[in-house]
Design an enzyme around this catalytic site. Structure first.
Site, mmCIF file in Angstrom:
data_model
loop_
_atom_site.group_PDB
_atom_site.id
_atom_site.type_symbol
_atom_site.label_atom_id
_atom_site.label_comp_id
_atom_site.label_asym_id
_atom_site.label_seq_id
_atom_site.Cartn_x
_atom_site.Cartn_y
_atom_site.Cartn_z
ATOM 1 N N HIS A 59 0.523 -1.326 0.260
ATOM 2 C CA HIS A 59 0.106 0.236 0.518
ATOM 3 C C HIS A 59 0.917 1.261 -0.058
ATOM 4 C CE1 HIS A 59 -3.679 1.890 1.832
ATOM 5 N NE2 HIS A 59 -3.474 3.233 0.869
ATOM 6 N N HIS A 61 1.636 5.185 -2.262
ATOM 7 C CA HIS A 61 1.124 6.160 -3.047
ATOM 8 C C HIS A 61 2.459 6.729 -3.674
ATOM 9 C CE1 HIS A 61 -3.011 6.245 -1.346
ATOM 10 N NE2 HIS A 61 -2.703 6.122 -1.146
ATOM 11 N N ARG A 63 2.578 8.495 -6.332
ATOM 12 C CA ARG A 63 1.934 9.839 -6.864
ATOM 13 C C ARG A 63 2.233 10.088 -8.599
ATOM 14 N NH1 ARG A 63 -2.156 10.125 -2.958
ATOM 15 N NH2 ARG A 63 -0.821 11.105 -0.969
ATOM 16 N N ASN A 93 -5.314 6.478 -7.210
ATOM 17 C CA ASN A 93 -5.550 7.864 -6.890
ATOM 18 C C ASN A 93 -4.226 8.523 -6.846
ATOM 19 O OD1 ASN A 93 -4.199 7.453 -4.255
ATOM 20 N ND2 ASN A 93 -4.597 8.614 -2.998
ATOM 21 N N HIS A 179 -10.441 0.444 0.378
ATOM 22 C CA HIS A 179 -10.486 1.442 1.560
ATOM 23 C C HIS A 179 -11.936 1.376 2.388
ATOM 24 C CE1 HIS A 179 -9.231 5.337 3.113
ATOM 25 N NE2 HIS A 179 -10.558 5.403 4.710
ATOM 26 N N HIS A 235 -5.731 -0.603 6.071
ATOM 27 C CA HIS A 235 -5.190 -0.035 6.681
ATOM 28 C C HIS A 235 -6.143 -0.028 8.064
ATOM 29 C CE1 HIS A 235 -7.588 2.836 4.947
ATOM 30 N NE2 HIS A 235 -7.083 3.555 3.528
ATOM 31 N N ASP A 308 1.416 2.020 4.089
ATOM 32 C CA ASP A 308 0.125 3.683 3.002
ATOM 33 C C ASP A 308 1.320 5.384 2.802
ATOM 34 O OD1 ASP A 308 -1.882 4.698 2.393
ATOM 35 O OD2 ASP A 308 -2.999 5.156 3.764
ATOM 36 N N PRO A 327 -4.674 15.006 4.241
ATOM 37 C CA PRO A 327 -3.888 13.317 5.205
ATOM 38 C C PRO A 327 -3.278 12.183 4.638
ATOM 39 C CG PRO A 327 -6.532 13.094 3.799
ATOM 40 C CD PRO A 327 -5.826 14.688 3.461
ATOM 41 N N GLY A 328 -2.785 11.890 5.598
ATOM 42 C CA GLY A 328 -1.394 10.756 4.905
ATOM 43 C C GLY A 328 -0.362 11.342 5.318
HETATM 44 C C1 NCD Z 1 -4.028 8.633 0.909
HETATM 45 C C2 NCD Z 1 -3.350 9.477 0.067
HETATM 46 O O1 NCD Z 1 -2.943 10.864 0.617
HETATM 47 O O2 NCD Z 1 -3.290 8.998 -0.640
HETATM 48 N N1 NCD Z 1 -3.921 9.533 2.483
HETATM 49 C C3 NCD Z 1 -4.054 8.402 3.966
HETATM 50 O O3 NCD Z 1 -4.677 9.523 4.580
HETATM 51 N N2 NCD Z 1 -4.331 7.735 3.726
HETATM 52 C C4 NCD Z 1 -5.384 8.320 0.936
HETATM 53 C C5 NCD Z 1 -5.599 7.054 1.073
HETATM 54 O O4 NCD Z 1 -4.857 5.978 1.217
HETATM 55 O O5 NCD Z 1 -6.827 6.544 1.627
HETATM 56 ZN ZN ZN Z 2 -3.430 5.071 0.662
HETATM 57 ZN ZN ZN Z 3 -7.396 4.979 3.059
#
Ligand code: NCD
Ligand code: ZN
Ligand code: ZN
Length: 446
Positions: A59, A61, A63, A93, A179, A235, A308, A327-328
């Site tokens: 998991h 991102h 980007r 995403n 999710h 998560h 994540d 968030p993240g």
């Molecule tokens: C993730 C993101 O920024 O892409 N953010 C997060 O807080 N986990 C989105 C996700 O994993 O749901």
């Molecule tokens: Zn995520």
């Molecule tokens: Zn998520």
């Protein structure tokens, strides 16, 4: 091209044994308890180190594309290499989202020449069976369902449509990563807060109430059971939804789940101190939740740990208005040291760490040749120094995201050398500029 690692300790199943490893043409050729290894082009002295199978983060991102200002394929996979991960699964995403075979092919084309570790792709879950099949053919490892999508009219809010999509994935044998948060309910409670002018971290927690996770988990376990699909809950954050999943598993449902290091190590108290840097979805929970998640992880009620890794810019993390904070948090360079520290303190075994971060993710996502130290498997390894002491410092991350709620955490145990297909991609702070990562796809019969 061949590589030997001598005088190292290897984790073989439950055991740590002294020995050596040789890798030839990208695969593990020999694991030996003796000093006898075949001649090789390059040798690494593994004294004081432990060899683990290359870790897999299911998991992440990465980007890139139009969000490359947050992270790109190169920086994200360097962060992975520095963190001991040799395979990562990227989330869809992005901008544009990975929601068709065309988008997936575009992403693969861009990643192919830029990655330092192996990368596989999650694609967005789709309504149409034809679209799902096309994405699998294009190389999707799994599908991702964002139930936290705020739009109440999105196609997957219709249970019949979701059921038929789940059924198709069951037939394809492709896992669905979820999710699990009730998006429209969160959006409603967020609107209420905003209208009342409530915009503190506490209000954010209220909007992402634990019951919204539970409602989504309940809906998904029911659907997975009826549709016979392979479902993986991402998560997981609360004790209550954990109980729901454990109960479904006891009734024979093959659902799997993951926990992040932040939900294991931090709770809402940390949130008060760290503010936006510790803001993610689902959010941090009570101390009793973290304790329950840790126990469940130890006794295999939770299958994997995934970071994540969700990079954002400092500006996006420090807005005064909580609803504007993205968030993240980045996790690729903190996950392994945090867990090795628990191993050092005797709260986790190395064998369980390897299951959580290598074996199980390989099994769940069907990553052939990955996740185990065995002859014939891919030559992906990480050498760790179990005694190295250091403090987490996000200013030194390879990730573009230079913040972490773990800044200043004292760790014992550190990845030292990361090897992908027999190539040293990271070694004590040095990186190989060449891209040795490969794009991995599921083998599909047409
Ligand atoms: C993730 C993101 O920024 O892409 N953010 C997060 O807080 N986990 C989105 C996700 O994993 O749901
Ligand atoms: Zn995520
Ligand atoms: Zn998520």
């Amino acid at each position: 091209m061949s590589l030997c690692i001598t005088d190292v300790r290897l984790i073989l199943g439950q055991e740590l044994v002294e020995g050596g490893i040789s890798i030839r043409d990208g695969q593990i050729e020999k694991l030996s308890k003796t000093a006898h290894l075949p001649k090789s082009d390059k040798t690494i002295d593994g004294k004081g180190l432990i060899a683990l199978p290359g870790l897999i983060d299911a998991h992440v991102h990465l980007r890139d594309m139009e969000l490359s200002y947050k992270e790109d394929f190169s920086s994200g996979t360097l962060a992975a290499a520095a963190g001991g991960f040799t395979t990562v699964l990227d989330m869809p995403n992005t901008k544009p989202p990975t929601n068709s075979d065309v988008r997936l092919v575009e992403k693969i084309a861009k990643a192919q020449t830029a990655v330092h570790v192996n990368v596989g792709f999650h694609a967005s879950l789709a309504e149409s069976g034809t679209d799902l099949r096309k994405m699998v053919k294009a190389g999707a490892i799994a599908f991702k369902l964002y139930m936290n999508e705020p739009d109440p009219h999105v196609w997957h809010s219709d249970p019949r449509k979701l059921f038929s999509s789940f059924k198709e994935c069951g037939t394809l044998g492709t896992p669905i990563a979820v999710h699990a948060e009730n998006g429209p309910a969160i959006a409603r409670s967020q609107t209420k807060c905003r209208e009342a002018g409530d915009n503190s971290v506490k209000d954010f927690l209220r909007a992402h109430a634990p019951r919204f996770e539970l409602e989504a988990v309940q809906m998904i376990t029911d659907l997975a059971r009826r549709a016979h699909s392979k479902v993986h809950i991402c998560h997981l954050s609360t004790q209550r939804s954990l109980r729901e999943i454990s109960a479904a598993r006891k009734r024979g449902l093959g659902i799997t789940c993951e926990v992040t290091p932040h939900h294991l190590f931090l709770d809402t108290k940390g949130l008060r101190r760290e503010g936006g840097f510790a803001l993610m979805v689902p959010p941090l929970r009570k101390h009793s939740d973290t304790k329950a998640l840790w126990r469940a992880m130890l006794r295999s009620e939770i299958d994997i740990v995934a970071s994540d890794h969700a990079p954002h810019t400092l500006g996006e993390k420090t807005s005064k208005d909580v609803w504007s904070i993205r968030p993240g948090l980045p996790g690729l360079e903190t996950t392994l040291p945090l867990l090795l520290t628990k191993v050092h303190h005797g709260e986790l075994t190395l064998a369980r760490l390897v299951q959580l971060l290598a074996e199980k993710p390989a099994d769940i996502f069907g990553l052939h040749g990955k996740g185990r130290l065995q002859v014939g498997m891919d030559g992906d390894l990480v050498l760790v120094d179990p005694k190295a002491r250091f403090k987490i410092d996000s200013s030194k991350f390879y990730s573009k995201a230079h913040f972490s709620p773990f800044d200043g955490f004292r760790c014992v145990g550190q990845p030292v050398t990361t090897i992908v297909a027999g190539h040293v991609v990271y070694d004590r702070g040095e990186i190989d500029e060449k891209n040795h990562g490969k794009i991995i796809a599921r083998v599909v019969r047409s």
